[in-house]
Design an enzyme around this catalytic site. Sequence first.
Site, PDB file in Angstrom:
ATOM      1  N   CYS A 117       0.835  -1.214   0.000  1.00 58.76           N
ATOM      2  CA  CYS A 117       0.000   0.000   0.000  1.00 58.76           C
ATOM      3  C   CYS A 117       0.862   1.254   0.000  1.00 58.76           C
ATOM      4  O   CYS A 117       0.514   2.260  -0.612  1.00 58.76           O
ATOM      5  CB  CYS A 117      -0.919   0.013   1.219  1.00 58.76           C
ATOM      6  SG  CYS A 117      -2.328  -1.103   1.110  1.00 58.76           S
ATOM      7  N   CYS A 205      -8.253  -2.986  -3.676  1.00 57.80           N
ATOM      8  CA  CYS A 205      -7.567  -3.788  -4.692  1.00 57.80           C
ATOM      9  C   CYS A 205      -8.161  -5.195  -4.741  1.00 57.80           C
ATOM     10  O   CYS A 205      -8.616  -5.722  -3.723  1.00 57.80           O
ATOM     11  CB  CYS A 205      -6.074  -3.856  -4.380  1.00 57.80           C
ATOM     12  SG  CYS A 205      -5.221  -2.274  -4.571  1.00 57.80           S
ATOM     13  N   CYS A 233      -5.251   1.642   5.054  1.00 61.56           N
ATOM     14  CA  CYS A 233      -4.074   1.413   4.228  1.00 61.56           C
ATOM     15  C   CYS A 233      -3.053   2.516   4.391  1.00 61.56           C
ATOM     16  O   CYS A 233      -1.910   2.373   3.978  1.00 61.56           O
ATOM     17  CB  CYS A 233      -4.465   1.303   2.757  1.00 61.56           C
ATOM     18  SG  CYS A 233      -5.215   2.802   2.105  1.00 61.56           S
TER      19      CYS A 233
END
Length: 244
Positions: A117, A205, A233
């Site tokens: 990330c 994602c 994240c």
Amino acid sequence: MNQALNATELATAYAGKSPQEILEFAFEQFGDDLWISFSGAEDVVLVDMAWKLNKNVKVFSLDTGRLHAETYRFIERVREHYGLTIEILSPDPALLQPLATEKGLFSFYKDGHGECCGIRKIEPLKRKLSTIGAWATGQRRDQSPGTRSQVAVIELDSAFSQPDKPLYKFNPLAQMTSEEVWGYIRMLEIPYNALHERGYISIGCEPCTRPVLPNQHEREGRWWWEEEAHKECGLHAGNLIAKG
């Protein structure tokens, strides 16, 4: 921005205001220096509200290179629906290539999502935010009891502000519930990500997102293999700073 007013005072003053009133204030203060962050999920409501106030609204979206095909198609639908230019932010190849080469494409399952990330999301975002004065996000307090329950509608971004350049962050949807967001989407028939029809609520994602079961909280569909209670994240790292 009127420097006589600080972010805390503004947050208090606008706590009971509508998302549109918060956005209107943001545009009045920052104009073209205000950017809308669009993730390809239900924060399309934020884009819709901002566009109705300013047809030339500036929008950016992070392309990590690992998004669902449905998310890419959705971002394109939003661009066409509103006639917007959406600035796509991509990871720095000089940082991404060594990670992929040395650790493969799924290192986060073993090492945690922080490193991936950091390269795919945080670095491109930091690069963008260093050039602007304010950004608006689709964060809501009901998205994560652990990290977002105290999100202010207006704040000084503690994670991305620079010593000589404060960055203001607007969260106009902070007080909206998921039910209200989806009521808005359905009532106005605005585009939404097709993944929502398959049980996805919080969409990130592809390898790190999965549908949630009935009565599971939406953030339980993110990084489910980790025990970490704070499912962030790093894009909204200020939430974790505030919690600490």
